[in-house]
Design a protein around this motif. Structure first.
Motif, PDB file in Angstrom:
ATOM      1  N   PRO A  23      -7.802  29.330  -1.400  1.00 41.59           N
ATOM      2  CA  PRO A  23      -9.016  28.532  -1.608  1.00 41.59           C
ATOM      3  C   PRO A  23      -8.749  27.025  -1.551  1.00 41.59           C
ATOM      4  N   ILE A  24      -7.581  26.610  -2.023  1.00 39.04           N
ATOM      5  CA  ILE A  24      -7.252  25.182  -1.985  1.00 39.04           C
ATOM      6  C   ILE A  24      -6.965  24.765  -0.550  1.00 39.04           C
ATOM      7  N   GLN A  25      -6.330  25.636   0.220  1.00 38.43           N
ATOM      8  CA  GLN A  25      -6.119  25.339   1.644  1.00 38.43           C
ATOM      9  C   GLN A  25      -7.461  25.211   2.355  1.00 38.43           C
ATOM     10  N   THR A  26      -8.429  26.058   2.000  1.00 37.78           N
ATOM     11  CA  THR A  26      -9.770  25.968   2.579  1.00 37.78           C
ATOM     12  C   THR A  26     -10.415  24.637   2.220  1.00 37.78           C
ATOM     13  N   PHE A  27     -10.267  24.205   0.971  1.00 37.77           N
ATOM     14  CA  PHE A  27     -10.775  22.902   0.509  1.00 37.77           C
ATOM     15  C   PHE A  27     -10.204  21.779   1.382  1.00 37.77           C
ATOM     16  N   ILE A  28      -8.895  21.797   1.594  1.00 43.87           N
ATOM     17  CA  ILE A  28      -8.220  20.771   2.398  1.00 43.87           C
ATOM     18  C   ILE A  28      -8.709  20.830   3.849  1.00 43.87           C
ATOM     19  N   ASP A  29      -8.693  22.029   4.429  1.00 40.52           N
ATOM     20  CA  ASP A  29      -9.064  22.188   5.840  1.00 40.52           C
ATOM     21  C   ASP A  29     -10.522  21.808   6.087  1.00 40.52           C
TER      22      ASP A  29
END
Length: 106
Positions: A7-13
């Protein structure tokens, strides 16, 4: 360094590609966002913060480090764009495949 949860990678991306809908969708319905004492709630709060401080300011994040602290993740990012620029730690709480909490403290 700890691996970045999905989910944090999704936030960044989502931030980096300017995708507001993906950004908002990664937050839980009852998420708590806090940015230097300003508090935003739920997906509508995430949308508001995103417009005023994130994608609305053409922010771009480069992850510098990830640490696990109990149930939370502290992600240090280098931020560029038309708003805040510099390095900042962001504390995240993750609930399954979404973010339930995010705190940016001074």
């Amino acid at each position: 360094m700890t691996d970045l949860p999905a989910p944090i990678q999704t936030f960044i991306d989502a931030t980096n590609r300017g995708d507001t809908e993906a950004f908002v969708a990664v937050f839980t319905d009852d998420a708590h966002l806090e940015d230097w004492g300003r508090v935003f709630r739920g997906q509508e709060g995430a949308r508001s913060w995103n417009a005023s401080d994130n994608i609305g300011k053409r922010s771009h994040f480069d992850v510098l480090g990830v640490e696990r602290e109990g149930d939370d993740y502290v992600v240090t990012v280098a931020v560029t764009g038309d708003g805040f620029t510099g390095t900042s730690p962001i504390r995240f709480a993750v609930d399954g495949d979404r973010i339930s909490g995010m705190v940016i403290a001074p």
